[in-house]
Design an enzyme around this catalytic site. Structure first.
Site, PDB file in Angstrom:
ATOM      1  N   GLU A 281       0.846  -1.201   0.000  1.00  0.00           N
ATOM      2  CA  GLU A 281       0.000   0.000   0.000  1.00  0.00           C
ATOM      3  C   GLU A 281       0.878   1.247   0.000  1.00  0.00           C
ATOM      4  O   GLU A 281       1.830   1.348   0.774  1.00  0.00           O
ATOM      5  CB  GLU A 281      -0.896  -0.012   1.237  1.00  0.00           C
ATOM      6  CG  GLU A 281      -1.767   1.218   1.407  1.00  0.00           C
ATOM      7  CD  GLU A 281      -2.517   1.210   2.722  1.00  0.00           C
ATOM      8  OE1 GLU A 281      -3.508   1.955   2.851  1.00  0.00           O
ATOM      9  OE2 GLU A 281      -2.113   0.462   3.651  1.00  0.00           O
ATOM     10  N   LYS A 341      -9.526   1.605  -3.438  1.00  0.00           N
ATOM     11  CA  LYS A 341     -10.026   1.114  -2.157  1.00  0.00           C
ATOM     12  C   LYS A 341     -11.473   1.545  -1.964  1.00  0.00           C
ATOM     13  O   LYS A 341     -11.816   2.716  -2.111  1.00  0.00           O
ATOM     14  CB  LYS A 341      -9.152   1.635  -1.017  1.00  0.00           C
ATOM     15  CG  LYS A 341      -9.477   1.006   0.331  1.00  0.00           C
ATOM     16  CD  LYS A 341      -8.479   1.446   1.399  1.00  0.00           C
ATOM     17  CE  LYS A 341      -8.727   0.709   2.710  1.00  0.00           C
ATOM     18  NZ  LYS A 341      -7.784   1.141   3.774  1.00  0.00           N
ATOM     19  N   CYS A 391      -5.220  -3.054   2.772  1.00  0.00           N
ATOM     20  CA  CYS A 391      -5.084  -2.954   4.223  1.00  0.00           C
ATOM     21  C   CYS A 391      -6.339  -3.429   4.941  1.00  0.00           C
ATOM     22  O   CYS A 391      -6.697  -4.591   4.938  1.00  0.00           O
ATOM     23  CB  CYS A 391      -4.692  -1.529   4.601  1.00  0.00           C
ATOM     24  SG  CYS A 391      -3.998  -1.399   6.271  1.00  0.00           S
TER      25      CYS A 391
END
Length: 525
Positions: A281, A341, A391
Site C-alpha cells: 500500500e 479502495k 489494508c
C-alpha cells in the site's frame, strides 16, 4: 360466611433482579475478563482462553440478571475486549498522528466505550428476550445468548461503516471451529464459540453432560468440516515476488526521504523477474504526476523485457480534490489496471461528518480519499485472476465474498497490500495476518500479502501460512502459488447463512418457551 381473599405470602425480591447497576468491582471484573480475550488472538493464540472469558461473562449475565444490570455488564465486558484488542491505535494517534498523549488515550477510551455498546446490546437484548419468553437457563445460555452475541459482532461490522477487528471467530482459524468458516464465516464461528462458552457455564447447573456433549459435538463437526475441499486448483501456478520495503512511518510521507523511498522500491521491483511482482500500500507515496518523468516507464520497460506483471500501491487522482488509495497494475503487453479502495478507514482515509476538527488535531497525509466501487474486476496474470484489497479492507469478509460472487470472472487469488507501520511494534501485524487467514478459509482462495513492514506472507486456500518474511526488515518473498476456483457456501450466501443459524436458534428458544407455558396455562384452566 365471610369469604376472605387468599393472598400469596410476600417473597423477598432477588437482589440480582432489582434493576440496579452492578457494583464497581463487578464492572471491573467484567472489563478484565473482556481484556484477557486479547491473549486468545495472535501473536499469543491461546484460543481456549476465549471460552473462559466468555463463560465468565455469560455466567454473570445469565444467573438472574436484570436487563439493566446485563446492559452494564455487557458494556464493561465489551469495553475491556475492545480497548485491549485495539490498543495499538494509540500509537498511530500519538506517535505518528501527533495527537497529544492525553487526547490519544481519551480517544481510545471513547472508542472502547462505543464498541462496548455492542456487547451491551447482546447481553441486554438476550436478557429481555429471556423474560419475555419465560426461558429456562439452558435455552437462554445455549440458544439466545450465543445468537445475540453473533448478531452484535455482525452489527459491529457495519454500523457507522463498521469496525469488526477482534471479532471472536478470528481466534479460531487454527482451531477445530475453523472448519465452519467456508459455511458460516467469522461471525458464525463467533456464535459457535459462544455456544461452547455457554456449555462451560452449564457445568454450574444440574444438567452438565448434555451441554458438554453439545460443545464436543460442535468442535468435532468443525474438525470434520476442515477436511472438505470446497474449491479446486485452476490453471498453472504463478511465481510471485512480494516486497517488504520496511519504510519508517515518520519517513514515508516526508519530502526529505522521498527519493530514497522511490529508489528502494524501484530497485526491489526490478531486481528479478516474476509472473507477479507486488509492492505494498502506497509503496509509491506520491501521485504519478509528482514522480520523475521516467520513473513508471522503468516498470513498463522491465515488464515488457521480462514478461513480469506488476501490482503496487500508489495514490491516483481524478481531479484537484478527488483522489483514491489505489493499486496500479502493469502488464508485459502494455496492460494497465487500477483498483481503488472501497472500504475506507474513518478519520484516517475519510472524515466523518462533524469530525474535521478532530482530524485537524493530527498530522495525517492523504486523509480524505474518494471511495472505489463495491465490485471491481481482478487483474489477469497469466492463468490466474488476482483481486487486490487494501489494508483494512480484508477485515470485511462479506465484501470480498461479494466481489467473488458478483464478478463476471471471479478471482482465483487474493492480494492484500498494507502499511501497518502506523502501529509500531505492536500486535496489530499478527492480528492482521490472522484476519487474512480467515478470508482464505471463507473463500477457499490463497491470499498473498505484500506489506511495508509485515506481515508479508503467502497463505494457502486453507488459511495456512506457507511462507512469511520476518517483521520489521527489508526483504522479498519469492514463491510459487496455485490459484483456486469454485465457490464456498460463504461466497454464495455471505452472512445470510450465519443469520439464518441465529434465526433458527432464536426460533427454537421462542418455541420452547411457548410450549413451556402451555402446561401451566392448562392447569390453571
Amino acid at each position: 360466611m365471610i369469604l376472605r381473599r387468599r393472598t400469596r405470602p410476600a417473597v423477598a425480591p432477588d437482589p440480582a433482579l432489582r434493576g440496579t447497576r452492578p457494583s464497581l468491582p463487578g464492572l471491573a471484573a467484567a472489563a478484565i475478563a473482556g481484556a484477557l480475550s486479547l491473549f486468545s488472538f495472535e501473536p499469543f493464540g491461546w484460543w481456549p482462553l476465549q471460552f473462559l472469558c466468555l463463560a465468565y461473562f455469560f455466567y454473570q449475565v445469565g444467573m438472574g440478571s436484570s436487563t439493566r444490570r446485563a446492559l452494564w455488564l455487557g458494556w464493561a465486558f465489551g469495553f475491556g475486549w475492545s480497548v485491549a484488542g485495539m490498543h495499538w491505535l494509540y500509537i498511530a494517534l500519538n506517535r505518528f498522528g501527533g495527537l497529544a498523549a492525553p487526547l490519544s488515550a481519551a480517544a481510545i477510551a471513547l472508542l472502547g466505550l462505543y464498541m462496548g455498546l455492542f456487547a451491551a446490546f447482546a447481553a441486554g437484548a438476550s436478557t429481555w428476550l429471556r423474560k419475555r419468553w419465560s426461558l429456562p437457563v439452558p435455552a437462554f445460555l445455549l440458544l439466545v445468548f450465543p445468537a445475540m452475541w453473533g448478531v452484535s459482532e455482525w452489527m459491529r461490522g457495519w454500523v457507522f461503516t463498521g469496525f469488526p477487528w477482534a471479532a471472536s471467530g478470528y481466534a479460531h482459524n487454527t482451531a477445530p471451529l475453523a472448519g465452519f468458516a467456508p459455511i458460516l464465516g467469522v461471525y458464525g464461528i463467533g456464535v459457535l464459540v459462544a455456544v461452547c462458552a455457554s456449555s462451560l457455564v452449564m457445568l454450574t447447573q444440574r444438567r452438565k453432560l448434555p451441554a458438554l456433549g453439545l460443545a464436543a459435538g460442535v468442535l468435532a463437526a468443525g474438525w470434520d468440516l476442515s477436511h472438505v475441499e470446497w474449491t479446486h486448483p485452476v490453471g498453472q501456478p504463478i511465481g510471485v515476488r512480494l516486497l517488504q520495503g520496511n519504510i519508517r512511518q515518520d519517513e514515508k510521507f516526508a519530502a526529505a526521504y522521498l527519493n530514497e523511498i522511490l529508489v528502494r522500491y524501484r530497485d526491489m521491483m526490478t531486481a528479478a523477474p516474476a509472473d507477479l511482482i507486488a509492492a505494498p500500500e502506497t509503496a509509491i507515496p506520491v501521485f504519478p504526476q509528482q514522480l520523475p518523468p521516467d520513473y513508471l516507464a522503468t516498470f513498463n520497460e522491465y515488464a515488457k523485457r521480462t514478461g513480469s506483471f506488476y501490482l503496487f500501491g500508489i495514490p491516483l487522482a481524478d481531479g484537484p480534490t478527488a483522489y483514491a488509495n489505489s493499486v496500479a497494475g502493469i502488464g508485459p503487453q502494455g496492460q494497465s489496471y487500477r483498483y481503488d479502495k472501497h472500504h475506507l478507514v474513518p478519520f484516517g482515509e475519510f472524515i466523518p461528518t462533524g469530525f474535521r476538527w478532530f482530524t485537524n488535531l493530527m498530522n495525517i497525509p492523504l486523509g480524505d480519499f474518494t471511495r472505489g466501487p463495491a465490485v471491481q474486476a481482478p487483474f489477469p496474470v497469466k492463468d490466474q485472476l488476482v483481486l487486490p484489497n487494501i489494508c483494512y479492507e480484508d477485515v470485511f469478509g462479506e465484501e470480498i465474498a461479494q466481489q467473488l460472487r458478483d464478478a463476471p470472472r471471479p478471482a482465483t487469488l487474493l492480494l492484500n497490500v498494507s502499511n501497518l507501520a502506523w502501529y509500531g511494534e505492536s500486535v496489530a501485524i499478527p492480528q492482521h495476518l490472522q484476519i487474512s487467514r480467515m478470508r482464505s478459509l471463507e473463500t477457499g482462495r490463497p491470499m498473498l500479502r505484500a506489506t511495508n513492514n509485515g506481515a508479508t506472507a503467502v497463505i494457502d486456500g486453507r488459511g495456512r501460512v506457507q511462507q512469511l518474511i520476518p517483521y520489521y526488515r527489508q526483504d522479498v518473498l519469492t514463491a510459487k502459488v496455485q490459484g483456486m476456483a469454485g465457490s464456498t457456501p460463504y461466497i454464495r450466501f455471505g452472512n445470510w447463512a450465519f443469520l439464518a443459524l441465529g434465526a433458527l436458534m432464536l426460533g427454537a428458544a421462542w418455541l420452547g418457551g411457548t410450549m413451556r407455558k402451555r402446561p401451566a396455562t392448562s392447569e390453571e384452566n
